[in-house]
Design a protein around this motif. Sequence first.
Motif, PDB file in Angstrom:
ATOM      1  N   THR A 237       0.850  -1.186   0.000  1.00 40.69           N
ATOM      2  CA  THR A 237       0.000   0.000   0.000  1.00 40.69           C
ATOM      3  C   THR A 237       0.891   1.244   0.000  1.00 40.69           C
ATOM      4  O   THR A 237       1.747   1.402   0.859  1.00 40.69           O
ATOM      5  N   ILE A 238       0.679   2.099  -0.996  1.00 40.64           N
ATOM      6  CA  ILE A 238       1.469   3.324  -1.115  1.00 40.64           C
ATOM      7  C   ILE A 238       0.589   4.515  -0.744  1.00 40.64           C
ATOM      8  O   ILE A 238      -0.371   4.825  -1.455  1.00 40.64           O
ATOM      9  N   PRO A 239       0.892   5.201   0.366  1.00 39.89           N
ATOM     10  CA  PRO A 239       0.142   6.419   0.705  1.00 39.89           C
ATOM     11  C   PRO A 239       0.692   7.596  -0.113  1.00 39.89           C
ATOM     12  O   PRO A 239       1.750   8.130   0.182  1.00 39.89           O
ATOM     13  N   PHE A 240      -0.035   7.983  -1.147  1.00 47.11           N
ATOM     14  CA  PHE A 240       0.474   8.986  -2.072  1.00 47.11           C
ATOM     15  C   PHE A 240       0.142  10.416  -1.656  1.00 47.11           C
ATOM     16  O   PHE A 240       0.667  11.363  -2.237  1.00 47.11           O
ATOM     17  N   VAL A 241      -0.700  10.617  -0.655  1.00 44.92           N
ATOM     18  CA  VAL A 241      -1.094  11.962  -0.249  1.00 44.92           C
ATOM     19  C   VAL A 241       0.100  12.773   0.248  1.00 44.92           C
ATOM     20  O   VAL A 241       0.255  13.941  -0.072  1.00 44.92           O
ATOM     21  N   GLY A 242       0.981  12.192   0.992  1.00 44.70           N
ATOM     22  CA  GLY A 242       2.119  12.917   1.553  1.00 44.70           C
ATOM     23  C   GLY A 242       3.293  13.051   0.599  1.00 44.70           C
ATOM     24  O   GLY A 242       4.296  13.678   0.941  1.00 44.70           O
ATOM     25  N   LEU A 243       3.218  12.463  -0.579  1.00 48.87           N
ATOM     26  CA  LEU A 243       4.332  12.509  -1.522  1.00 48.87           C
ATOM     27  C   LEU A 243       4.327  13.813  -2.319  1.00 48.87           C
ATOM     28  O   LEU A 243       3.267  14.349  -2.661  1.00 48.87           O
ATOM     29  N   LYS A 244       5.510  14.323  -2.614  1.00 52.66           N
ATOM     30  CA  LYS A 244       5.643  15.533  -3.428  1.00 52.66           C
ATOM     31  C   LYS A 244       5.337  15.220  -4.874  1.00 52.66           C
ATOM     32  O   LYS A 244       5.380  14.065  -5.305  1.00 52.66           O
ATOM     33  N   ILE A 245       5.069  16.262  -5.651  1.00 51.48           N
ATOM     34  CA  ILE A 245       4.847  16.093  -7.083  1.00 51.48           C
ATOM     35  C   ILE A 245       6.215  15.875  -7.722  1.00 51.48           C
ATOM     36  O   ILE A 245       6.956  16.825  -7.991  1.00 51.48           O
TER      37      ILE A 245
ATOM     38  N   GLU B 203       7.396  -5.688 -17.975  1.00 48.25           N
ATOM     39  CA  GLU B 203       7.123  -4.318 -17.562  1.00 48.25           C
ATOM     40  C   GLU B 203       5.647  -4.023 -17.791  1.00 48.25           C
ATOM     41  O   GLU B 203       5.005  -4.637 -18.638  1.00 48.25           O
ATOM     42  N   PHE B 204       5.132  -3.051 -17.022  1.00 48.47           N
ATOM     43  CA  PHE B 204       3.716  -2.697 -17.116  1.00 48.47           C
ATOM     44  C   PHE B 204       3.550  -1.244 -16.677  1.00 48.47           C
ATOM     45  O   PHE B 204       4.182  -0.802 -15.728  1.00 48.47           O
ATOM     46  N   ASP B 205       2.711  -0.512 -17.393  1.00 48.17           N
ATOM     47  CA  ASP B 205       2.414   0.882 -17.049  1.00 48.17           C
ATOM     48  C   ASP B 205       0.964   1.006 -16.623  1.00 48.17           C
ATOM     49  O   ASP B 205       0.074   0.428 -17.253  1.00 48.17           O
ATOM     50  N   LEU B 206       0.735   1.774 -15.571  1.00 50.17           N
ATOM     51  CA  LEU B 206      -0.606   2.008 -15.044  1.00 50.17           C
ATOM     52  C   LEU B 206      -0.773   3.503 -14.810  1.00 50.17           C
ATOM     53  O   LEU B 206       0.096   4.143 -14.223  1.00 50.17           O
ATOM     54  N   VAL B 207      -1.893   4.046 -15.278  1.00 49.32           N
ATOM     55  CA  VAL B 207      -2.225   5.446 -15.043  1.00 49.32           C
ATOM     56  C   VAL B 207      -3.338   5.486 -14.005  1.00 49.32           C
ATOM     57  O   VAL B 207      -4.351   4.800 -14.140  1.00 49.32           O
ATOM     58  N   VAL B 208      -3.136   6.276 -12.964  1.00 48.45           N
ATOM     59  CA  VAL B 208      -4.127   6.411 -11.901  1.00 48.45           C
ATOM     60  C   VAL B 208      -4.736   7.804 -12.000  1.00 48.45           C
ATOM     61  O   VAL B 208      -4.022   8.807 -11.895  1.00 48.45           O
ATOM     62  N   LYS B 209      -6.039   7.829 -12.236  1.00 52.67           N
ATOM     63  CA  LYS B 209      -6.773   9.093 -12.321  1.00 52.67           C
ATOM     64  C   LYS B 209      -7.740   9.164 -11.154  1.00 52.67           C
ATOM     65  O   LYS B 209      -7.955   8.189 -10.438  1.00 52.67           O
ATOM     66  N   PHE B 210      -8.350  10.320 -10.995  1.00 55.45           N
ATOM     67  CA  PHE B 210      -9.328  10.512  -9.925  1.00 55.45           C
ATOM     68  C   PHE B 210     -10.680  10.836 -10.529  1.00 55.45           C
ATOM     69  O   PHE B 210     -10.782  11.604 -11.484  1.00 55.45           O
ATOM     70  N   GLY B 211     -11.744  10.223  -9.959  1.00 56.48           N
ATOM     71  CA  GLY B 211     -13.093  10.413 -10.459  1.00 56.48           C
ATOM     72  C   GLY B 211     -14.100  10.309  -9.338  1.00 56.48           C
ATOM     73  O   GLY B 211     -13.755  10.360  -8.153  1.00 56.48           O
ATOM     74  N   ASP B 212     -15.363  10.122  -9.719  1.00 55.66           N
ATOM     75  CA  ASP B 212     -16.434  10.056  -8.728  1.00 55.66           C
ATOM     76  C   ASP B 212     -16.432   8.751  -7.943  1.00 55.66           C
ATOM     77  O   ASP B 212     -16.751   8.721  -6.765  1.00 55.66           O
TER      78      ASP B 212
ATOM     79  N   HIS C  83     -12.227  10.699  -5.438  1.00 52.92           N
ATOM     80  CA  HIS C  83     -11.505  11.941  -5.125  1.00 52.92           C
ATOM     81  C   HIS C  83     -10.917  11.966  -3.717  1.00 52.92           C
ATOM     82  O   HIS C  83      -9.872  12.550  -3.500  1.00 52.92           O
ATOM     83  N   GLY C  84     -11.514  11.338  -2.742  1.00 51.59           N
ATOM     84  CA  GLY C  84     -11.011  11.375  -1.372  1.00 51.59           C
ATOM     85  C   GLY C  84      -9.945  10.340  -1.065  1.00 51.59           C
ATOM     86  O   GLY C  84      -9.444  10.274   0.061  1.00 51.59           O
ATOM     87  N   ALA C  85      -9.538   9.520  -2.046  1.00 50.11           N
ATOM     88  CA  ALA C  85      -8.564   8.448  -1.807  1.00 50.11           C
ATOM     89  C   ALA C  85      -7.208   9.034  -1.455  1.00 50.11           C
ATOM     90  O   ALA C  85      -6.804  10.083  -1.955  1.00 50.11           O
ATOM     91  N   TYR C  86      -6.495   8.350  -0.567  1.00 57.69           N
ATOM     92  CA  TYR C  86      -5.193   8.839  -0.132  1.00 57.69           C
ATOM     93  C   TYR C  86      -4.084   7.787  -0.274  1.00 57.69           C
ATOM     94  O   TYR C  86      -2.933   8.059  -0.007  1.00 57.69           O
ATOM     95  N   GLU C  87      -4.461   6.559  -0.688  1.00 58.87           N
ATOM     96  CA  GLU C  87      -3.469   5.504  -0.862  1.00 58.87           C
ATOM     97  C   GLU C  87      -3.910   4.555  -1.972  1.00 58.87           C
ATOM     98  O   GLU C  87      -5.075   4.518  -2.350  1.00 58.87           O
TER      99      GLU C  87
END
Length: 180
Positions: free
Chosen positions: A8-16, A84-93, A107-111
Amino acid sequence: MKPLKEFTIPFVGLKIASHHFDYDIEKTFFEYFEYEDFNDVAIKVKVDLNKKTTLMELHFKISGTVNINCDLTNEPYDQKIKNEFDLVVKFGDEYNDEDTDILILPHGAYEINIQQYIYELIVLTVPIKRVHPGVKDGTLNSDILKKLEELSPKMDPEKEIKEEDIDPRWNTLKKLLTDK
């Protein structure tokens, strides 16, 4: 099935920016999924997470070996795998993983948990037909191979097809190819 915390990767605290994660996969990982085709596993997984303002890009890279049984002789051997594999993570409803290359998180996901993607990438990288390298080059000395060769049909040189054994109707049909 409860997700494994180490994937589980908590991405909220990560920088851009770009972030790197390393995982060592062993047989216990597949026991969690109740997958028993592998005798032993030694795989390194590298995940590069590129966080942007509106989305994230994940690049999975796996390499290592899985010990599996040969389909012909049932002898265990180490199969090297690399993928190898590429995955794009977007945010939606709402959560949506119907597309294999795009994951939509609410939209409220943090990990994000990536264990399922790692599992599928490894399992799908292993060849469908598993043949021991010793069978291909003839160096494997196995009782099963000896029995298979003993029972295989042999071509008798005396029973070669002769010209007079062929049905004369075929000769007429062959003329159609040469008469142009």
